[in-house]
Enzyme design. Structure first.
Site, mmCIF file in Angstrom:
data_model
loop_
_atom_site.group_PDB
_atom_site.id
_atom_site.type_symbol
_atom_site.label_atom_id
_atom_site.label_comp_id
_atom_site.label_asym_id
_atom_site.label_seq_id
_atom_site.Cartn_x
_atom_site.Cartn_y
_atom_site.Cartn_z
ATOM 1 N N LYS A 284 2.736 2.184 2.271
ATOM 2 C CA LYS A 284 2.585 2.786 3.589
ATOM 3 C C LYS A 284 3.660 2.233 4.504
ATOM 4 O O LYS A 284 3.895 1.031 4.531
ATOM 5 C CB LYS A 284 1.217 2.385 4.170
ATOM 6 C CG LYS A 284 0.188 3.498 4.146
ATOM 7 C CD LYS A 284 -1.054 3.100 4.942
ATOM 8 C CE LYS A 284 -1.799 4.329 5.369
ATOM 9 N NZ LYS A 284 -3.026 4.043 6.087
ATOM 10 N N LYS B 142 0.843 -1.206 0.000
ATOM 11 C CA LYS B 142 0.000 0.000 0.000
ATOM 12 C C LYS B 142 0.876 1.252 0.000
ATOM 13 O O LYS B 142 0.384 2.354 0.196
ATOM 14 C CB LYS B 142 -0.897 0.031 1.250
ATOM 15 C CG LYS B 142 -1.982 -0.999 1.299
ATOM 16 C CD LYS B 142 -3.037 -0.662 2.343
ATOM 17 C CE LYS B 142 -2.594 -0.906 3.746
ATOM 18 N NZ LYS B 142 -3.664 -0.675 4.742
#
Ligand code: C2G
Length: 129
Positions: A46, A44
């Site tokens: 992230k 993601k």
């Protein structure tokens, strides 16, 4: 027994997350959270401050959460809905429409995000002194 399923990174748990979890739990009786693994976070794009294990410990301490399971990929949601017998899938409305394919398997609810708070912002802001 209405079972609710949601997913997320839940890094540096803040009141926006709690507000989501609280409203999700209020839709039923049992809340399952698919917690993004560190590897899935990389997918993601992230980075999380806390590791999966640390984020799991924190999330399990939340009164609205009944079960925390790992989220390892984008493809597991249909299986998870069946495996955990979820009646309702819940996400914040930044995901509005993105998981409508689950409507064949359960109810899909997008809840308004809590404004002005995020893990990124929390980590970046100066501490209140
Ligand atoms: N959220 C919110 N208000 C905020 C921040 C987050 O309502 N101010 C909600 C998000 O909409 C999401 C949940 O809290 O439903 C978790 O947020 P994140 O940890 O940022 O999750 P995300 O990275 O969006 O991952 O497969 C789904 C993904 O794993 C979701």
């Amino acid at each position: 027994m209405k079972r609710i399923l949601t997913y997320g990174t839940f890094d540096v748990l803040h009141y926006g997350h709690i507000n989501l979890l609280k409203r999700a739990k209020a839709l039923g009786d049992y809340l399952i959270v698919g917690l993004s693994s560190d590897e899935f976070n990389a997918l993601k794009n992230k980075k999380s401050y806390y590791t999966y294990e640390q984020r799991k410990i924190i999330l399990e301490a939340c009164r609205y959460v009944d079960l925390v399971v790992p989220e390892n990929n984008w493809e597991q949601k249909i299986d998870d809905v069946q495996k955990y017998q979820a009646d309702i899938f819940v996400m914040g409305d930044d995901w509005e429409g993105k998981f409508d394919f689950l409507k064949d398997y359960c109810e899909v609810v997008y809840l308004p995000r809590t404004p002005d708070v995020s893990s990124t912002k929390t980590k970046a802001e100066k501490l209140h002194v």
